[in-house]
Structure formats: structure tokens, C-alpha cells
Design an enzyme around this catalytic site. Sequence first.
Site, PDB file in Angstrom:
ATOM      1  CE1 TYR A 112      -3.495  -2.633   0.541  1.00 16.30           C
ATOM      2  CE2 TYR A 112      -4.609  -0.726   1.451  1.00 16.30           C
ATOM      3  CZ  TYR A 112      -4.658  -2.008   0.957  1.00 16.30           C
ATOM      4  OH  TYR A 112      -5.857  -2.636   0.880  1.00 16.30           O
ATOM      5  CG  ASP A 134      -8.206  -4.735   1.928  1.00 18.54           C
ATOM      6  OD1 ASP A 134      -9.137  -4.328   2.650  1.00 18.54           O
ATOM      7  OD2 ASP A 134      -8.194  -4.606   0.691  1.00 18.54           O
ATOM      8  CE  LYS A 174       1.878 -17.333  -3.514  1.00 21.56           C
ATOM      9  NZ  LYS A 174       0.928 -18.447  -3.664  1.00 21.56           N
ATOM     10  CG  ASP A 219      -1.938 -19.998  -2.179  1.00 27.23           C
ATOM     11  OD1 ASP A 219      -1.350 -20.040  -1.071  1.00 27.23           O
ATOM     12  OD2 ASP A 219      -1.463 -20.533  -3.205  1.00 27.23           O
ATOM     13  CG  ASP A 261     -13.812  -7.110   2.678  1.00 22.59           C
ATOM     14  OD1 ASP A 261     -13.537  -6.411   3.670  1.00 22.59           O
ATOM     15  OD2 ASP A 261     -14.362  -6.661   1.654  1.00 22.59           O
TER      16      ASP A 261
HETATM   17  C1  LIG Z   1     -10.711   1.936   1.353  1.00 22.24           C
HETATM   18  C2  LIG Z   1      -9.436   1.155   1.425  1.00 22.24           C
HETATM   19  C3  LIG Z   1      -8.266   2.095   1.314  1.00 22.24           C
HETATM   20  C4  LIG Z   1      -9.320   0.295   2.698  1.00 22.24           C
HETATM   21  C5  LIG Z   1      -8.074  -0.578   2.609  1.00 22.24           C
HETATM   22  O1  LIG Z   1      -7.785  -1.163   1.561  1.00 22.24           O
HETATM   23  O2  LIG Z   1      -7.388  -0.673   3.622  1.00 22.24           O
HETATM   24  C6  LIG Z   1     -10.501  -0.627   2.989  1.00 22.24           C
HETATM   25  O3  LIG Z   1     -10.675  -1.617   2.041  1.00 22.24           O
HETATM   26  C7  LIG Z   1     -10.337  -1.252   4.364  1.00 22.24           C
HETATM   27  O4  LIG Z   1     -10.374  -2.477   4.452  1.00 22.24           O
HETATM   28  O5  LIG Z   1     -10.199  -0.503   5.347  1.00 22.24           O
HETATM   29 MG   LIG Z   2     -10.989  -3.565   2.859  1.00 20.06          MG
END
Ligand SMILES: CC(C)[C@H](C(=O)O)[C@@H](O)C(=O)O
Ligand SMILES: [Mg+2]
Length: 357
Positions: free
Chosen positions: A141, A248, A192, A224, A252
Site C-alpha cells: 500500500y 485487507d 507468500k 492462498d 472481508d
Molecule cells: C478503502 C481502502 C483504502 C481500505 C483498505 O484497503 O485498507 C478498505 O478496504 C479497508 O479495508 O479498510
Molecule cells: Mg478492505
Amino acid sequence: MSRSVLLLPGDGIGPEIVAEAEKVLHKINDKFSLDLTFDSALVGGAAIDETDVPLPDETLEKARKADAILLGAVGGPQWDSLPMAVRPEKGLLGLRSNLELFANLRPAILYPQLASASSLKPEVVSGLDILIVRELTGGIYFGQPRGVRQLESGERQGYNTYAYTESEIRRIGRVAFEAAQQRGKKLCSVDKANVLEVTVLWREVMEDLKREYPDVELSHMYVDNAAMQLVRAPKQFDVIVTGNMFGDILSDEAAMLTGSIGMLPSASLNSEKQGMYEPCHGSAPDIAGQGIANPLATILSVAMMLRYSLNEDAAADAIEAAVSKVLDQGLRTGDIMSEGARKVSTREMGEAVLNAL
Ligand SMILES: CC(C)[C@H](C(=O)O)[C@@H](O)C(=O)O
Ligand SMILES: [Mg+2]
Ligand SMILES: NC(=O)c1ccc[n+]([C@@H]2O[C@H](COP(=O)([O-])OP(=O)(O)OC[C@H]3O[C@@H](n4cnc5c(N)ncnc54)[C@H](O)[C@@H]3O)[C@@H](O)[C@H]2O)c1
């Protein structure tokens, strides 16, 4: 001693969910006599529209001075064509890096009432309680160089740099080992290392740290496989530590184990335990303005704020208990709706948590 909380509603559903969390904060402030003071500021697209930049100096100044920050979400299609440096997401990334919020804690806990809302079989997820510790201010990032360049052939090439220093790995490793010590004493480091040198170093540093935490069982997994194992048998994990981008993505994925991304809170901490608290989800442009977003991830982020930055464990427990109570009452926003439950709006869900408090 008075402490200050900065509210950054942001974009899309951000203002809707932060409004509910704010009511909860005010109620908790009164009920537990916390002496919190509140301020708010612009970030993301909302800041771009007013000031042309995603992180105005005034917002950053207020953020530096605050004891804790609550952020809704940033971003949306109307700002997607802006150059990378001035997109709404840069506001969020700028806060993370300027405040050195390197430790991102993302707990994926399944409330038993939501077992049927998960897309996985109830027996696979029942009792799920895992913590993802994501490095937040380094990795791909933030690595330099980055950009889009023109090659001699005339073709354009996009490039980013995935880099971690030993000290960056060590400080997030310590957070993860310490979290594991407080929990089930199992830490899985996700990398990885079969392909990327940066994560070979990551693995070495984690192994090195292990000697300081002999009571914690350390394992390693390729990302993975980790993505697969999270849906195959998620309860094998206790604490997961990983880099910025893998964290990240995996968080999710883990959110869905708990029924909905609308349930996953997060804390982003620096070494002084100053923190920014936000739901793991985004600004959900597809449902913004409809009053149907789930505010619970944001309300649970307030509980994390009370626990980690304000040292008010009893107040944090009260919020978590109130959330559990409204779920017991059968109240559900659309994302966690199941048969026999009562579908409620963002505001009704917020009000129900207030009443339960
Ligand atoms: C919006 C984006 C920059 C952020 C990230 O990738 O960290 C989001 O996806 C998160 O998970 O907080
Ligand atoms: Mg995110
Ligand atoms: N921390 C942040 O501010 C943050 C995090 C992720 C994405 N974003 C930004 O948000 C925008 C949209 O991104 P996206 O669509 O990839 O991800 P998203 O998380 O905003 O939405 C993904 C899906 O989940 C649903 N969803 C998310 N939060 C919900 C909630 N509280 N209640 C009910 N449903 C919910 C959305 O409706 C959508 O269908 C982008 O601009 C992205 O950059 C911001």
C-alpha cells in the site's frame, strides 16, 4: 479527566451509520460518566467536495489531538475518476500513515443468533472467534516506487513495491503475539514466502520473535491456502497476523463467516494506543441514502474504542451486550435478515441498541 473523540462520517453510508454510533456514544458517555467531548471533521469525498483534498490539514490536526477517532467510510463512484493522489481513499490512508496506526485489529466473531445468516453451514461457523491482526501502514500500500510509467517500447506499465523493514514486521508481530497470549495462544502468520522475498523476511522475523513468546504456538500458512482454510474450517484459527494487502482481503472474507460485512468492527492503533475505529466495510454506494445499512459494525467499533483507547472495559461490555440483546430480540437489517426475524432500518437498529443499553 476529559477525553476527546473525533467523528469522521465520510461518504456513502458513512454518515448514516456514524449517526447511530454517535447516539450510542452519547448514551454511554452519560451512563458511565465518561466525560468524553466530541468534535467532527471532513474526510474522503465529503472533504474533496468542500476543500478539494481528501484529508484537509484541519482534519489531520484534529485527528492528531483526539484521544480516539470514529470513522464511517470513504469513497464512491463519483470520485473514482480522480487521480490516485486525491481520491477519497487517500484521506483514510493519510490518517493511518500520519498517525502511524500500524496495528489493525479485525475480530471476526459469530454471534450465535446469526449462525443462519452466514453463507457457511452453522456447524462450520458456530462459536467462531478469530482475530485478524493486519499491518496497516506498510507493505504494497505504501511501498516506493509506485506509479504508471512509459516503457521504451511505448507501452505503459503500472507498478507498485511490496516492501517491509524488519522493524515494521517486528512491531506488528509483537502486537499479534501479545494478542494471542491473551486469547487461545495460537498464532498463524500468513505470507507468500514461496514466491515473495519480502515475506521470506516476514517469516524469519516471526520465527525470531517466537522465542520471546514461548507460550504461543506459531504456525505459518501461504495466503492462498489461508483463503481456502478460512471457508473450509475457520475455527482452526485463533489469531492471524499478516501484511496490509493480504489482511485487507482475508478480513472481508472472514466478515462473511460472521453473517455479513456489516458486523465486523476494527481498531487501528499506534504505539501510544491512540486509535482510529471503523467498520471493516466501505461506503456501500449501492445502498447509501436508503437508511438500510447495518450500523452494528460501527457500533461495535465504538466498543473497541472504549476498550483499547479509553480503558473503559465496562462500557465496552455494555455495548456488546446490548448488540447481543437486539439480536436476541430478532431485529435484523437486510444484510443479516433470516426467516422469522423482523427487518429493521439503520435507525431502528440504532434505537434498539440505545434501548437495550
Ligand atoms: C478503502 C481502502 C483504502 C481500505 C483498505 O484497503 O485498507 C478498505 O478496504 C479497508 O479495508 O479498510
Ligand atoms: Mg478492505
Ligand atoms: N474503510 C473504508 O472507508 C472503506 C473500506 C472498503 C471500501 N471502501 C470504499 O467504499 C466504496 C465501495 O466499495 P465496495 O463496494 O468494494 O465495498 P463495500 O464494503 O462498500 O460494499 C460491499 C458490499 O457490502 C455491502 N455492505 C457494506 N457495508 C454494509 C452495511 N453496513 N450494511 C449492509 N450492507 C453493507 C454493500 O452494500 C455492498 O453490496 C469504494 O469507494 C471503496 O474504496 C472504503
